[in-house]
Design an enzyme around this catalytic site. Structure first.
Site, PDB file in Angstrom:
ATOM      1  N   HIS A 221     -47.410  24.788   4.914  1.00 59.34           N
ATOM      2  CA  HIS A 221     -46.599  23.723   5.475  1.00 59.34           C
ATOM      3  C   HIS A 221     -45.550  23.325   4.479  1.00 59.34           C
ATOM      4  CE1 HIS A 221     -48.801  23.026   9.108  1.00 59.34           C
ATOM      5  NE2 HIS A 221     -49.931  23.045   8.447  1.00 59.34           N
TER       6      HIS A 221
ATOM      7  N   CYS B 242     -41.909  25.578   7.618  1.00 62.52           N
ATOM      8  CA  CYS B 242     -40.816  24.836   8.236  1.00 62.52           C
ATOM      9  C   CYS B 242     -39.747  24.601   7.178  1.00 62.52           C
ATOM     10  CB  CYS B 242     -41.296  23.468   8.724  1.00 62.52           C
ATOM     11  SG  CYS B 242     -42.670  23.602   9.870  1.00 62.52           S
TER      12      CYS B 242
END
Lengths: 599, 369
Positions: free
Chosen positions: B138, B169
């Site tokens: 993440h 991301c």
């Protein structure tokens, strides 16, 4: 606020007296200093404790000698290290030549071959020449560095017999020579009366000889060959790349250690199993090599035997040659890293260099297996190296017939083992940048180079020592420079004492290496430079420099402000308040006094 | 949190410099390519992050298949799925579970281990190595989350010949601070974009792989060790649902000239051994033979396979498709504020100023009480 002033006496009633003294603007007694003193003492004690607090949260940094590090870097970069070498040429059977003229001619030849650039590791040359006429009278250049006894080398009988014997005899001839500083390399040119072809041989120690007839006529060529021997062979070691110090052919770990890991790979044990008596070859054949290379690297040897290790490239059957062929284009894929678990060394520490030497025994389906070169010839050695990794030798069993029973367990015979070790020595030399074969060819002719049982001849070891000294010093200076820049750019990083010590010793070893080099001790400068590099790497890669939580200013502030800020605020404010009050009271007292005097 | 972030920024500036200096002597345009290393990192644990583990493990398998051996792979997994007995491809995991921390990661990259750390846990690259660094987990704007407790920020590696692939991301923001030459970076999404997972497995109940990794692996499945394909491949943004970003300005050769085997796969420069060194036979044999036997060509030096240029279109950095942004005014306001804050050049003075303001506030408030 408490008031301690007395009430004014209302009984005194003088005409035109002062009205009732106003408590808010006057007081009759001098204000005391106690309150002010107390608060300012507290404030003062806070302030005086500040330097102690500052000192106690100071970062401990051991002092690194930045200036010395910078001067070492400058020295290494600007003045490449040169070693003193002495070249001595002896011309036997030449009647009409003047040694001084010969010396200048040889000097010219040497200068022409070395070019203008002086690279690190090259020689500061001093040349001396001796000429022995056919009737055994000698003349030599002045000053004579070597006590060559005139007439020891006989013109007619020289060069007969085995080359090894000639080498030994030359060693006796020159053994009395100490040479000035640095090692002395000598070339003996013998002009025979009748004759053979010109033959040039370089010995195992530091001598070479050129034998032939009619050399006096072909004088320029002779001088050219002598200069070639001096520069290309003795100074550069027969290596082509003389200029840059490339790390590609210096397989020594940064801690100065090298691990040779030998593996015998049985690719399909169901066909046959081979074993070897490694202990014997280690003691007999490898130990001299290890000892010879001691100044350059601390070498240790390991061995293992592995089974079920197929290779990952393919080979094809060739009818004409009656064997399986793999080509040079298959070589990069030969080593099957997935199945060959070679790197199981227990003895190698983190920074040593490991060289893998693999003897591969093909399976029954690919027996015999030969390497075909691009020019359609079959390789004589069936082996190849990969720089900085190691080497592979494919060894085919004696007969490719499989026994119908269970697989046979054999031991590789001592003669075969010796041959394998010879190929390995060739590969080992290749990994250090030398050629694996024993000839050296230039335009003027070829030279035969006598192989030594120690894998490297003495002059080759000299070349290695010089090159490695250069490389190690360069690497040490770079590492120390990086460390000093790093430390200076992060002023709040902790530097432990250990790092400071290592830097100090590294600089000392580097200086020792440089001074040894200027005195001509090649191997001692190589070992000191190795130590310098290893200490510098230890300092730079010290695990404590990696502290992820070093003390930044914000960290300090965040830790100490909850303790000190509220208290400090109150103390300062209290002092200010008392000061203001004191002034007010003083003013009040003064107005009362003036009133009293006016009254 | 504020101070924590600042500290970490300084930490990573330190790391940048350490790495710069560690590899200072290694950057040279004439060093040959000796071997390939791979550092594969998965930074998130727990079952719902199964796809991150799966990303890393599938890439591990691919990289092994293309030739990099276990000894030259450092695999860091935050959760132990690889050693599960149901797993078909058991892996040699070097750092597992709680050993996957920012500190260990940085130690691997800078080489500063304690003395007792075994060789299998070290990155033993040398000057000629090419390193593939793959990170998944993440992430966000300029950071990558490590195990819910720490962050790795974008002030990151600096080395010669390094390929970084990040699948998180806003992956491209992690490369913002790279400065040294020789680094090639591929991120799965741009700033403000999310990286999406590919599909769900109904047996396991969670997503099993991310899109970027999925398409990358699909490309590699078609290769074998003899292939010459180049790294220049285009990702279809519609399939990825994000824009894959290549940072190529720091890497000298053009992307279409870089073969995949530069980083994935094993490469060996080989030199044929022409003859044996007859140290022992010379003792016996007669050595008066003239030295003019023809010998083979010296140094059959083999370079890496010649790269045939793949004529693929380079439309990597197309920006036609942007991800959908929420039209919420609150987030727009936040974005504006963020923009303004980004424009402030000197962050240090602002921090110092605010500390001074804080002191004043403290004094004033305590004097009022």
């Amino acid at each position: 606020m408490e008031e301690t002033s007395d009430h004014p006496n209302p009984t005194t009633d003088t005409p035109g007296t002062t009205p009732e003294p106003d408590l808010k603007t006057m007081r009759s007694s001098k204000p005391g200093l106690k309150r002010l003193l107390i608060t300012t003492t507290v404030l003062f004690s806070f302030l005086s404790g500040l330097p102690f607090l500052w000192k106690s949260v100071e970062i401990y940094r051991s002092q690194l000698p930045f200036h010395d590090i910078d001067s070492l870097s400058d020295q290494v970069k600007s003045a490449p290290l040169r070693f003193p070498c002495t070249f001595h040429a002896v011309f036997v059977g030449f009647g009409s030549n003047d040694p001084d003229q010969l010396r200048s001619e040889i000097q010219d030849g040497v200068n022409q071959l070395t070019g203008e650039s002086s690279q690190c590791g090259s020689c500061n040359v001093s040349i001396s020449v001796t000429v022995q006429s056919p009737d055994e009278l000698c003349s030599e250049t002045f000053p004579s560095t070597c006590s060559y006894r005139c007439g020891v080398i006989k013109r007619d009988s020289f060069g007969r017999g085995l080359d090894d014997a000639v080498d030994e005899s030359l060693d006796d001839v020159f053994s009395g020579c100490s040479g000035g500083i640095g090692k002395m390399y000598s070339v003996v040119v013998v002009n025979k009366e009748n004759g053979d072809e010109v033959k040039a041989v370089v010995g195992k120690r530091r001598h070479a000889w050129i034998v032939g007839s009619g050399l006096e006529e072909r004088f320029g060529e002779v001088v050219g060959r002598v200069s070639e021997v001096f520069v290309k062979v003795f100074m550069n070691g027969g290596r082509e790349e003389g200029d840059s110090i490339r790390g590609e052919f210096m397989p020594v770990g940064s801690d100065g250690r090298l691990v040779l890991s030998f593996s015998l790979l049985n690719s399909n044990p169901r066909d046959w199993i081979y074993d070897w008596d490694f202990q014997r070859i280690d003691e007999a054949l490898l130990a001299p090599v290890t000892k010879a290379l001691a100044p350059i690297a601390n070498i240790s040897v390991e061995s293992q035997v592995l089974y079920h290790t197929p290779k990952s490239s393919f080979s094809s059957w060739d009818e004409k040659l009656q064997s399986y062929i793999f080509r040079t284009s298959d070589l990069p894929f030969f080593v099957n890293s997935n199945e060959w678990h070679l790197d199981t060394s227990a003895g190698a520490s983190g920074r040593s260099k490991i060289l893998q030497f693999v003897v591969y025994i093909p399976s029954g389906k690919e027996c015999p297996l030969h390497l075909q070169l691009p020019n359609e010839e079959i390789s004589k050695t069936n082996g190849f190296i990969s720089p900085m990794w190691g080497g592979v030798i494919v060894w085919n069993p004696r007969s490719c017939d499989k026994d119908s029973e269970s697989p046979s367990t054999n031991t590789i015979s001592p003669q075969d083992l010796e041959k394998i070790v010879e190929v390995f020595l060739g590969q080992f030399r290749q990994l250090f940048g030398f050629k694996s074969e024993a000839t050296y060819t230039r335009e003027l002719g070829s030279y035969k180079i006598l192989p030594s049982e120690r894998g490297f001849t003495k002059w080759e070891l000299d070349v290695l020592s010089r090159k490695h000294t250069c490389f190690n010093l360069h690497s040490c200076a770079t590492t120390l420079g990086s460390l000093s820049r790093l430390v200076q750019s992060l002023p709040r990083m902790i530097i432990k004492d250990e790092i400071g010590e290592q830097v100090k010793y590294s600089l000392k070893a580097a200086k020792l290496a440089q001074s040894n080099a200027s005195l001509g001790g090649y191997s001692s400068s190589a070992s000191s430079s190795r130590e310098a590099r290893s200490l510098a790497e230890n300092a730079f890669f010290h695990p404590s420099i990696m502290s992820v939580s070093y003390f930044s200013y914000e960290h300090c502030f965040a830790v100490y402000s909850p303790f000190f800020l509220p208290v400090a605020g109150h103390v300062v404010l209290a002092a200010l308040r008392e000061w203001r009050r004191y002034k007010q009271e003083k003013a009040k007292y003064l107005t009362w006094l003036t009133r009293k005097q006016a009254a | 949190i504020f101070f924590g972030k600042r500290k970490k920024m300084k930490n990573l500036t330190l790391v940048v410099m350490l790495l710069c200096y560690s590899f200072a002597s290694s950057s040279g345009d004439s060093t040959i390519h000796t071997n390939n290393w791979a550092v594969l990192v998965c930074t998130s644990r727990f079952w719902f992050n199964y796809r991150h583990m799966a990303n890393t493990l599938s890439l591990y398998r691919t990289v092994k298949r293309l030739g990099i051996p276990d000894e030259r792979i450092i695999l860091m997994l935050a959760d132990d799925m690889a050693c599960n007995s149901r797993n078909q491809y058991p892996a040699q995991v070097d750092y597992r579970g709680y050993e996957v921390t920012v500190e260990n990661f940085l130690r691997v990259l800078t080489g500063r281990h304690e003395n007792a750390v075994p060789r299998s846990k070290r990155l033993l690259s040398d000057e000629g190595s090419h390193i593939l660094l793959y990170m998944t987990g993440h992430g966000g704007d300029e950071f990558l989350k490590f195990q819910d407790a720490e962050e790795l920020q974008s002030h990151d590696l600096a080395d010669a010949e390094l390929l970084i692939m990040v699948d998180t991301c806003q992956a491209a923001t992690l490369f913002n601070q790279l400065q040294s030459p020789g680094v090639l970076a591929i991120g799965s999404s741009l700033k403000g974009e999310n990286s999406y997972s590919h599909h769900l497995d109904s047996d396991i109940g969670v997503s099993v792989v991310d899109r970027f990794t999925y398409y990358t692996l699909a490309f590699f499945e078609r290769l074998n060790i003899y292939d010459n394909a180049s790294l220049n491949r285009s990702y279809d943004p519609r399939q990825l649902m994000s824009t894959a970003y290549y940072r190529t300005d720091l890497y000298q050769p053009h992307l279409s000239e870089v073969p995949v085997t530069n980083f994935f796969g094993s490469v060996m420069e080989t030199i044929h051994t022409d003859s044996a060194y007859h140290a022992f036979s010379s003792r016996i044999s007669n050595s008066k033979i003239k030295s003019d036997t023809p010998f083979n060509q010296p140094f059959n030096q083999l370079s890496e396979q010649d790269v045939k240029e793949d004529l693929q279109n380079t439309n990597n950095q197309n920006d036609e498709l942007k991800t959908e942004k929420q039209k919420c005014p609150y987030s727009e306001m936040r974005a504006d504020l963020h923009e303004k804050l980004k424009k402030i050049e000197n962050v240090d003075t602002m921090v110092n100023l605010s500390i001074a303001v804080m002191i004043l506030v403290v004094m004033v408030s305590s004097s009022l009480l």
